[in-house]
Design a protein around this motif. Structure first.
Motif, PDB file in Angstrom:
ATOM      1  N   HIS A  49      -3.043 -10.260   2.957  1.00 35.02           N
ATOM      2  CA  HIS A  49      -2.832  -9.021   2.208  1.00 35.02           C
ATOM      3  C   HIS A  49      -2.033  -8.034   3.054  1.00 35.02           C
ATOM      4  O   HIS A  49      -2.179  -7.978   4.276  1.00 35.02           O
ATOM      5  N   VAL A  50      -1.213  -7.243   2.377  1.00 35.91           N
ATOM      6  CA  VAL A  50      -0.566  -6.067   2.961  1.00 35.91           C
ATOM      7  C   VAL A  50      -0.932  -4.878   2.083  1.00 35.91           C
ATOM      8  O   VAL A  50      -0.794  -4.929   0.854  1.00 35.91           O
ATOM      9  N   LEU A  51      -1.401  -3.795   2.717  1.00 42.57           N
ATOM     10  CA  LEU A  51      -1.803  -2.580   2.005  1.00 42.57           C
ATOM     11  C   LEU A  51      -0.942  -1.417   2.474  1.00 42.57           C
ATOM     12  O   LEU A  51      -0.596  -1.328   3.655  1.00 42.57           O
ATOM     13  N   MET A  52      -0.596  -0.514   1.544  1.00 40.81           N
ATOM     14  CA  MET A  52       0.115   0.713   1.910  1.00 40.81           C
ATOM     15  C   MET A  52      -0.410   1.874   1.086  1.00 40.81           C
ATOM     16  O   MET A  52      -0.482   1.774  -0.145  1.00 40.81           O
ATOM     17  N   PHE A  53      -0.781   2.957   1.766  1.00 38.17           N
ATOM     18  CA  PHE A  53      -1.165   4.210   1.117  1.00 38.17           C
ATOM     19  C   PHE A  53      -0.141   5.263   1.526  1.00 38.17           C
ATOM     20  O   PHE A  53      -0.163   5.755   2.655  1.00 38.17           O
ATOM     21  N   GLY A  54       0.771   5.613   0.634  1.00 34.38           N
ATOM     22  CA  GLY A  54       1.710   6.689   0.918  1.00 34.38           C
ATOM     23  C   GLY A  54       2.734   6.357   1.967  1.00 34.38           C
ATOM     24  O   GLY A  54       3.181   7.253   2.688  1.00 34.38           O
ATOM     25  N   GLY A  55       3.138   5.092   2.068  1.00 33.99           N
ATOM     26  CA  GLY A  55       4.124   4.708   3.056  1.00 33.99           C
ATOM     27  C   GLY A  55       5.486   4.347   2.496  1.00 33.99           C
ATOM     28  O   GLY A  55       6.516   4.641   3.106  1.00 33.99           O
ATOM     29  N   ILE A  56       5.502   3.729   1.322  1.00 36.00           N
ATOM     30  CA  ILE A  56       6.776   3.265   0.760  1.00 36.00           C
ATOM     31  C   ILE A  56       7.740   4.422   0.570  1.00 36.00           C
ATOM     32  O   ILE A  56       8.943   4.301   0.835  1.00 36.00           O
ATOM     33  N   HIS A  57       7.236   5.568   0.123  1.00 44.05           N
ATOM     34  CA  HIS A  57       8.140   6.668  -0.198  1.00 44.05           C
ATOM     35  C   HIS A  57       8.770   7.297   1.047  1.00 44.05           C
ATOM     36  O   HIS A  57       9.684   8.111   0.937  1.00 44.05           O
ATOM     37  N   HIS A  58       8.308   6.889   2.231  1.00 44.08           N
ATOM     38  CA  HIS A  58       8.943   7.333   3.473  1.00 44.08           C
ATOM     39  C   HIS A  58      10.091   6.423   3.904  1.00 44.08           C
ATOM     40  O   HIS A  58      10.797   6.745   4.858  1.00 44.08           O
ATOM     41  N   VAL A  59      10.255   5.287   3.242  1.00 45.11           N
ATOM     42  CA  VAL A  59      11.211   4.274   3.680  1.00 45.11           C
ATOM     43  C   VAL A  59      12.417   4.266   2.741  1.00 45.11           C
ATOM     44  O   VAL A  59      12.278   3.986   1.550  1.00 45.11           O
ATOM     45  N   SER A  60      13.582   4.567   3.272  1.00 45.24           N
ATOM     46  CA  SER A  60      14.798   4.552   2.454  1.00 45.24           C
ATOM     47  C   SER A  60      15.221   3.133   2.105  1.00 45.24           C
ATOM     48  O   SER A  60      15.674   2.865   0.990  1.00 45.24           O
ATOM     49  N   ASP A  61      15.066   2.212   3.054  1.00 42.49           N
ATOM     50  CA  ASP A  61      15.477   0.820   2.840  1.00 42.49           C
ATOM     51  C   ASP A  61      14.337   0.059   2.177  1.00 42.49           C
ATOM     52  O   ASP A  61      13.639  -0.744   2.799  1.00 42.49           O
TER      53      ASP A  61
END
Length: 327
Positions: free
Chosen positions: A175-187
């Motif tokens: 599993h990979v989990l993200m809380f509020g991280g994707i929106h910090h990544v431009s790529d």
């Protein structure tokens, strides 16, 4: 690395450290790493990574991308206020609603070997608890990771690094989990490709992120992101559904869930690190009960016709095709 970051000091010998060397790789070459004079070293290429306080390897001490460098400096600056705001009574009560939506998407059972990317002080790991067999938290900010290590000592491993250049082997995670991280990544395409790389066949990627498909939230965020010192409008960009699902599929991840949550009450009760006036709500008598009622109101609003994609947050899940091997 920002000048105020704590210098690395030598790590313990390999036989005494709890770091999972079997799960760590040089992010530049993919080589296995060994201990050498208090650092992790890729023997063939010679890449060397210091270990902060003997427990946190620094895989992006000097970030390679402009976005990572800006986010590192930003979160070293705002870490303490961000973490404090998560402890307010109304924030905790509203997060209970968001957590329930996430846990529903996650489903039951063991999570096996799991990474939390852009982990901050380990919110997702705190939520799933002992369902994780082996956990790796990755964040660009050493200050955030220090807070995470205090919150969950000994049970999880914390790595300073870039989510688009993970120091992990291919097909190593359930599993990979993200809380509020994707929106910090431009790529985003690069991020999703990297997540697909480290997931095992049948592995799942789950996230909870700001989303701006509803026109009102796009308009408000266009203003707030530029005015608040707690935000960085140059590197933070909330998700859009039609902008997110195609690169997920292109990376080889099949979307399973897309559910928005949080509506008008969210704007009043959450993001106390951003909206200073929200901090005073913690002194209001009965704020937990009020918050729980308003969370139910938000949820009811998003069940009305035409509003399913109008929430401020999205909980999503995607799976890497293949047969899961985790028991």
């Amino acid at each position: 690395m920002p000048s105020h970051a704590t210098p690395a000091r030598p790590a313990a010998p390999a036989e005494k450290t709890a770091l999972p060397l079997h799960l760590l790789r040089c992010p530049a070459t993919g080589e296995p790493l060994v201990w050498e004079d208090g650092a992790l070293v890729a023997e063939r290429s010679g890449h060397r990574y210091p270990v902060h306080a003997g427990t946190i390897p620094l895989f992006a001490e000097v970030p390679e991308t402009r976005d990572a460098s800006r986010q590192q400096a930003h979160y070293e600056k705002v870490a303490s206020q961000y973490i404090e705001s998560l402890g307010y009574a109304h924030t905790i009560a509203y997060n209970d609603y968001l957590d329930d939506v996430f846990l529903e998407a996650l489903g039951p059972g063991r999570l096996g070997t799991t990474a939390e990317l852009c982990c901050g002080h380990g919110e997702a790991f705190a939520l799933v608890g002992d369902r994780v067999d082996e956990g790796l938290g990755v964040d660009i900010s050493v200050s955030m990771l220090e807070a995470a290590a205090v919150r969950a000592p000994g049970r999880l491993h914390w790595l300073q690094g870039d989510a688009t250049r993970l120091p992990l082997p291919d097909a190593s995670l359930d599993h990979v989990l993200m809380f509020g991280g994707i929106h910090h990544v431009s790529d985003r395409a690069g991020l999703f490709a990297e997540i697909a790389r480290v997931l095992k066949p049948g592995g799942r990627f789950l996230w909870r992120e700001p989303v701006s498909d509803f026109w009102l939230w796009r308009a408000l965020r266009a203003v707030v992101y530029r005015l608040s010192p707690a935000l960085d409008h140059e590197t933070e960009r909330p998700l859009l559904k039609q902008e997110t699902l195609p690169p997920l599929r292109d990376a080889g991840l099949e979307p399973e869930t897309w559910r928005t949550c949080g509506f008008f009450a969210f704007t009043v009760l959450m993001n106390s690190d951003v909206l200073v006036v929200n901090r005073w709500l913690r002194f209001l008598p009965g704020i937990r009960a009020i918050t729980r009622a308003l969370a139910r109101f938000d949820d009811a609003c998003l069940r009305l016709p035409g509003l399913a994609d109008a929430g401020l947050q999205v909980v999503g899940a995607a799976r890497k095709p293949g047969e899961a091997t985790q028991g």
